[in-house]
Design a protein around this motif. Structure first.
Motif, PDB file in Angstrom:
ATOM      1  N   VAL A 184       0.833  -1.208   0.000  1.00  0.00           N
ATOM      2  CA  VAL A 184       0.000   0.000   0.000  1.00  0.00           C
ATOM      3  C   VAL A 184       0.864   1.252   0.000  1.00  0.00           C
ATOM      4  O   VAL A 184       0.577   2.225  -0.718  1.00  0.00           O
ATOM      5  CB  VAL A 184      -0.953  -0.006   1.216  1.00  0.00           C
ATOM      6  N   LEU A 185       1.925   1.267   0.786  1.00  0.00           N
ATOM      7  CA  LEU A 185       2.809   2.432   0.827  1.00  0.00           C
ATOM      8  C   LEU A 185       3.472   2.658  -0.526  1.00  0.00           C
ATOM      9  O   LEU A 185       3.558   3.798  -1.015  1.00  0.00           O
ATOM     10  CB  LEU A 185       3.872   2.249   1.911  1.00  0.00           C
ATOM     11  N   THR A 188       0.801   3.991  -2.944  1.00  0.00           N
ATOM     12  CA  THR A 188       0.386   5.354  -2.613  1.00  0.00           C
ATOM     13  C   THR A 188       1.461   6.369  -2.987  1.00  0.00           C
ATOM     14  O   THR A 188       1.176   7.417  -3.587  1.00  0.00           O
ATOM     15  CB  THR A 188       0.071   5.468  -1.113  1.00  0.00           C
ATOM     16  N   ALA A 192      -0.247   6.899  -6.987  1.00  0.00           N
ATOM     17  CA  ALA A 192      -1.544   7.552  -6.782  1.00  0.00           C
ATOM     18  C   ALA A 192      -1.865   8.416  -7.995  1.00  0.00           C
ATOM     19  O   ALA A 192      -1.073   9.277  -8.395  1.00  0.00           O
ATOM     20  CB  ALA A 192      -1.520   8.393  -5.508  1.00  0.00           C
ATOM     21  N   SER A 218      -7.557   1.197  -3.657  1.00  0.00           N
ATOM     22  CA  SER A 218      -7.850   2.076  -2.517  1.00  0.00           C
ATOM     23  C   SER A 218      -6.790   3.148  -2.332  1.00  0.00           C
ATOM     24  O   SER A 218      -7.022   4.147  -1.648  1.00  0.00           O
ATOM     25  CB  SER A 218      -7.973   1.248  -1.238  1.00  0.00           C
ATOM     26  N   THR A 219      -5.620   2.982  -2.927  1.00  0.00           N
ATOM     27  CA  THR A 219      -4.550   3.971  -2.797  1.00  0.00           C
ATOM     28  C   THR A 219      -4.680   5.113  -3.800  1.00  0.00           C
ATOM     29  O   THR A 219      -3.903   6.071  -3.748  1.00  0.00           O
ATOM     30  CB  THR A 219      -3.180   3.306  -3.007  1.00  0.00           C
ATOM     31  N   GLY A 220      -5.645   5.020  -4.722  1.00  0.00           N
ATOM     32  CA  GLY A 220      -5.787   6.036  -5.754  1.00  0.00           C
ATOM     33  C   GLY A 220      -5.103   5.668  -7.048  1.00  0.00           C
ATOM     34  O   GLY A 220      -5.134   6.434  -8.027  1.00  0.00           O
ATOM     35  N   HIS A 338       7.228   9.546   2.921  1.00  0.00           N
ATOM     36  CA  HIS A 338       5.832   9.819   2.573  1.00  0.00           C
ATOM     37  C   HIS A 338       5.005   9.955   3.853  1.00  0.00           C
ATOM     38  O   HIS A 338       5.248   9.241   4.835  1.00  0.00           O
ATOM     39  CB  HIS A 338       5.272   8.697   1.704  1.00  0.00           C
ATOM     40  N   LEU A 340       2.182   8.833   4.678  1.00  0.00           N
ATOM     41  CA  LEU A 340       1.542   7.587   5.084  1.00  0.00           C
ATOM     42  C   LEU A 340       2.486   6.703   5.895  1.00  0.00           C
ATOM     43  O   LEU A 340       2.034   5.899   6.722  1.00  0.00           O
ATOM     44  CB  LEU A 340       1.036   6.819   3.855  1.00  0.00           C
TER      45      LEU A 340
END
Length: 469
Positions: A184-185, A188, A192, A218-220, A338, A340
């Protein structure tokens, strides 16, 4: 009318008021007596809570566990006495026996399922070195302080150094709270509003209903699927690249296999494309393992040209739950800075356990993988003979264990197990020392590959208790 004087028979550590007068029919611990003991004489002899809490064993337990858990054990013991299951003079002993080992609700179990990394049992058990490191780090530590200079230092710097030492091809490393968080990181920070190119055959579900495509979207980021379920070539990836491509994602389908007419592009082929290649190896293998020749590892993927590798720490690495990010220095630094990353960072206990896992002796997971099947069968034979001498229906049988935790799908590890009647499964799970086995062909199997030899006596004791011996 008889005058009643209210009295409080304190539930805490203080003594009851000297002038207290009990209501008619009320026993010494503040409860009503009934007819089950033939008039309540036995119930009146049940010690009061405040008296029991002055027992040295319970006083010590209150300091260790907290008063609430100790009072709960006392009340359970009193209820047993009221029901006539124990004598009043046995209440203190019963309360002491009911005390939990720790103030936490998690119970240690013996993993005899034959699944080395059982997700429901917390995956990898920590090594003795990692457990000691966690205990030492429980108090104040220098997690973000340079003791030499007295100024703030990089969080987890020694653990990150140990991780780089174990994966020489990684120019930099970062750690987050689990494997999914690592991916996810990366999505993102790098993709994204842009595209991630991924094979249709690698759009996996990672367990408990969580699907990789949903996680990434979900991260864009937008997903650009290429190839087919069973065949994806480097040309498929190349044809999909465009100005919005952030990176190519290569995912190890770690909990299933596709066989037959198949084709997948290797990392070296993808690295020739003009975009970064991110590889999610999943299981956390840092270097090749002789018993798992088809399992991808971080060192090999980075040497093949991957810009970034993500993995879990609590699987084949044998460490705590965490997510590992290894790769090019500028890329890893971008992820670590980042916003996040702050929400996904790990605590000092995880860092301590991870470093001890990386620098310490072999983990229990490594020992289980290396266990010799013949030695396992000899252990099973000795245990079966000892338990059989007590009249227990048990025999030693060959078995097959698996890696589990989404690692090495389809790899069978020859093992040995104790075979018991099926009803033992529930009795063992709910015993004083919980043992989790598996049911197979109407028998309860206790596979020994994931059970350390030093736990054999505990395992035998649990079986005897389940048999009523």
């Amino acid at each position: 009318m008889e005058r009643l004087v209210a009295a409080q028979a304190g539930d805490g550590g203080g003594e009851a008021p000297r002038a207290a007068v009990r209501r008619p029919g009320e026993d010494g611990d503040g409860s009503r007596d009934g007819s089950r003991d033939g008039g309540g004489g036995g119930r009146r002899r049940i010690p009061r809570t405040d008296v029991l809490l002055r027992d040295p064993r319970l006083e010590a337990a209150a300091r260790r566990l907290g008063a609430g858990l100790v009072k709960a054990a006392v009340r359970q013991a009193q209820e047993r006495a009221r029901a006539g299951r124990i004598a009043p003079e046995e209440v203190a002993d019963a309360a002491a026996a009911l005390l939990p080992r720790t103030a936490g609700g998690l119970r240690p179990v013996i993993n005899a399922t034959g699944v080395l990394l059982h997700t429901n049992l917390g995956r990898a058990p920590l090594s003795a070195a990692a457990r000691q490191a966690v205990q030492d780090a429980a108090g104040p530590t220098d997690v973000e302080l340079d003791l030499r200079t007295g100024v703030r230092a990089r969080r987890g710097r020694t653990a990150l150094r140990a991780l780089r030492d174990r994966v020489p091809s990684a120019a930099a490393a970062h750690v987050v709270n689990n494997g999914a968080a690592a991916l996810v990181l990366a999505a993102t920070a790098l993709a994204a509003g842009r595209e991630i190119v991924i094979s249709r055959g690698e759009m996996v579900e990672i367990g408990d209903g969580f699907r990789l495509p949903d996680l990434l979207v979900s991260t864009g980021a937008r997903l650009r699927e290429v190839g087919t379920t069973n065949r994806t070539t480097a040309a498929d990836y190349a044809a999909a690249l465009g100005p919005d491509t952030a990176f190519v994602l290569k995912v190890h389908p770690s909990n299933f296999r596709i066989t037959g007419f198949t084709r997948s592009a290797g990392v070296a082929e993808l690295a020739a494309l003009d975009v970064p290649v991110v590889v999610d190896i999943g299981s956390g293998l840092l270097a090749p393992h002789p018993r798992l020749p088809d399992e991808p590892d971080a060192e090999t993927q980075l040497r093949a040209g991957a810009a970034l590798v993500t993995a879990s720490g609590d699987k084949l690495l044998g460490g705590p739950q965490c997510g590992l990010l290894l790769g090019e220095e500028d890329l890893v630094r971008r992820l670590a800075r980042h916003p996040l990353a702050r929400a996904l960072r790990v605590d000092k206990l995880t860092l301590a356990a991870l470093e001890a896992t990386l620098t310490g002796p072999d983990t229990p997971t490594a020992a289980a993988l290396a266990a010799d099947p013949e030695q396992l069968m000899r252990r099973a034979g000795r245990l079966a003979a000892d338990l059989g001498a007590d009249g227990i229906d048990v025999r030693a049988v060959p078995s097959e264990a698996t890696v589990g935790g989404g690692g090495a799908p389809g790899v069978a590890l020859p093992s040995a197990a104790l075979s018991l009647p099926e009803p033992y499964a529930a009795r063992l799970r709910t015993g004083a020392t919980p043992v989790v086995g598996r049911l197979e062909a109407g028998r309860c199997l206790l596979d020994l590959r994931a059970v350390p030899p030093e736990d054999d006596e505990r395992l035998a004791g649990a079986v005897r208790s389940a048999a009523g011996r």
